[in-house]
Design a protein around this motif. Structure first.
Motif, short mmCIF file in Angstrom:
data_model
loop_
_atom_site.label_atom_id
_atom_site.label_comp_id
_atom_site.label_asym_id
_atom_site.label_seq_id
_atom_site.Cartn_x
_atom_site.Cartn_y
_atom_site.Cartn_z
N SER A 157 0.98 -1.23 0.00
CA SER A 157 0.06 -0.13 0.08
C SER A 157 0.86 1.20 -0.07
O SER A 157 0.73 2.22 -0.80
N PHE A 158 1.82 1.13 0.93
CA PHE A 158 2.69 2.41 0.93
C PHE A 158 3.63 2.45 -0.31
O PHE A 158 3.78 3.61 -0.74
N PHE A 159 3.95 1.21 -0.93
CA PHE A 159 4.78 1.37 -1.92
C PHE A 159 4.03 2.00 -3.19
O PHE A 159 4.45 2.83 -4.12
N ALA A 160 2.86 1.74 -3.26
CA ALA A 160 1.88 2.29 -4.50
C ALA A 160 1.73 3.75 -4.14
O ALA A 160 1.94 4.47 -5.05
N ILE A 161 1.67 4.07 -2.96
CA ILE A 161 1.54 5.68 -2.73
C ILE A 161 2.73 6.46 -3.21
O ILE A 161 2.85 7.48 -3.72
N ALA A 162 4.07 5.65 -2.60
CA ALA A 162 5.21 6.32 -3.11
C ALA A 162 5.56 6.36 -4.53
O ALA A 162 5.93 7.23 -4.96
N PHE A 163 4.91 5.23 -5.41
CA PHE A 163 5.15 5.23 -6.63
C PHE A 163 4.38 6.60 -7.16
O PHE A 163 4.81 7.33 -8.12
N ILE A 164 3.18 6.65 -6.89
CA ILE A 164 2.35 7.74 -7.42
C ILE A 164 2.89 8.99 -6.91
O ILE A 164 3.08 10.01 -7.94
N ARG A 165 3.46 9.25 -5.67
CA ARG A 165 4.16 10.58 -5.43
C ARG A 165 5.15 10.92 -6.15
O ARG A 165 5.29 11.83 -6.57
N LEU A 166 5.93 9.76 -6.23
CA LEU A 166 7.18 9.90 -7.04
C LEU A 166 7.22 10.32 -8.44
O LEU A 166 7.69 11.22 -9.10
N THR A 167 6.05 9.76 -9.18
CA THR A 167 5.67 9.96 -10.55
C THR A 167 5.26 11.43 -10.66
O THR A 167 5.65 12.32 -11.59
N LYS A 168 4.31 11.83 -9.84
CA LYS A 168 3.97 13.33 -9.69
C LYS A 168 5.20 14.26 -9.59
O LYS A 168 5.07 15.16 -10.32
N TYR A 169 5.91 14.02 -8.71
CA TYR A 169 7.03 14.91 -8.29
C TYR A 169 7.93 14.89 -9.50
O TYR A 169 8.44 16.15 -9.91
N ASN A 170 7.95 13.84 -10.14
CA ASN A 170 9.09 13.95 -11.23
C ASN A 170 8.64 14.68 -12.39
O ASN A 170 9.21 15.34 -13.12
N THR A 171 7.14 14.41 -12.61
CA THR A 171 6.38 15.17 -13.59
C THR A 171 6.43 16.53 -13.47
O THR A 171 6.61 17.56 -14.46
N ILE A 172 6.25 17.23 -12.09
CA ILE A 172 6.27 18.69 -11.86
C ILE A 172 7.52 19.14 -11.96
O ILE A 172 7.74 20.09 -12.59
N LEU A 173 8.60 18.34 -11.57
CA LEU A 173 10.12 18.93 -11.85
C LEU A 173 10.23 19.09 -13.31
O LEU A 173 11.02 19.91 -13.57
N LYS A 174 9.81 18.09 -14.09
CA LYS A 174 10.17 18.30 -15.81
C LYS A 174 9.62 19.33 -16.38
O LYS A 174 9.97 19.97 -17.19
N LYS A 175 8.38 20.10 -15.60
CA LYS A 175 7.70 21.08 -16.27
C LYS A 175 8.28 22.27 -15.75
O LYS A 175 7.97 23.48 -16.26
N LYS A 176 9.07 22.21 -14.75
CA LYS A 176 9.64 23.54 -14.28
C LYS A 176 10.77 24.06 -15.25
O LYS A 176 11.57 23.39 -15.83
#
Length: 230
Positions: free
Chosen positions: A130-149
């Motif tokens: 469960s926590f791994f799934a949350i981490a994956f979603i958070r990591l993907t979102k964070y990576n997407t945001i950084l790429k847009k900066k």
């Protein structure tokens, strides 16, 4: 001493980017160094143009340009940022948080002790997945945001790496949670404390530290506010 104009400062940022310096915090340090050197040259040689002074100052970096300086500063900033991240961890573990860790450990121990080792392992696996799934979603979102900066920040990329490593770190932990034949309350208590500690570290790494890192970047680099999207 005549100060450089805002337009000239922006030209220096463009110049560092064109010479393969992509992190804005590293660019800022180089721009400050270049600006100071150029201002001294223009004071000593009033007939020099800005571009001539820039080329003269750039030549001082040698045939490899900014490469050696950037590598040194990268190591220094990496060490500084990792220390900051560690301090974020320390600041989080106050007396109330320690008490929370103890309470959660007792709750997990009580829950696990009601089941056989096989079921205990299944509960831990579900918890981690469960926590791994949350981490994956958070990591993907964070990576997407950084790429847009528009600008890349070394601290944010270090955090992204740490989040990824922490997620991968959870995989071998499952081995430590394999069911054992010996029913030991001491082992179960230790396993409960270990799992609670990992989950709390996960929460701090994935949810708490990124927001604190943003506050740090805003205080250190005023320009960060203009590129903030998270």
């Amino acid at each position: 001493m005549n100060k450089l104009t805002e337009e000239q400062i922006q030209e220096l940022y463009t110049f560092t980017h064109d010479h393969f310096v992509y992190h804005f915090d590293l660019q800022t340090e180089l721009v400050d160094h270049l600006a100071n050197g150029i201002e001294v040259l223009l004071l000593q040689h009033p007939n020099l143009s800005f571009n001539e002074a820039l080329q003269m100052e750039f030549k001082k970096f040698g045939v490899f340009g900014f490469q050696e300086v950037v590598e040194e500063r990268r190591k220094a900033l990496n060490k500084k940022y990792l220390k900051i991240i560690f301090n974020f961890y320390k600041a989080y573990f106050t007396i109330p948080k320690i008490m929370l860790t103890v309470i959660l450990t007792i709750l997990l121990y009580t829950t696990l002790s009601s089941f056989t080792p096989n079921y205990q392992h299944s509960i831990i696996m579900v918890l981690y997945l469960s926590f791994f799934a949350i981490a994956f979603i958070r990591l993907t979102k964070y990576n997407t945001i950084l790429k847009k900066k528009k600008h890349k920040w070394m601290l944010e990329e270090i955090l992204l790496t740490q989040m990824g490593l922490f997620s991968l770190f959870q995989l071998p932990i499952h081995i430590l949670n394999m069911p054992v034949e010996i029913e030991s309350s001491h082992f179960l208590g230790l396993m409960s404390f270990f799992n609670v500690s990992i989950i709390i570290l996960f929460y701090v790494m994935v949810f708490q530290i990124p927001s604190k890192a943003e506050d740090l970047l805003e205080k250190t680099y005023p320009e960060y506010k203009m590129t903030k999207t998270l």
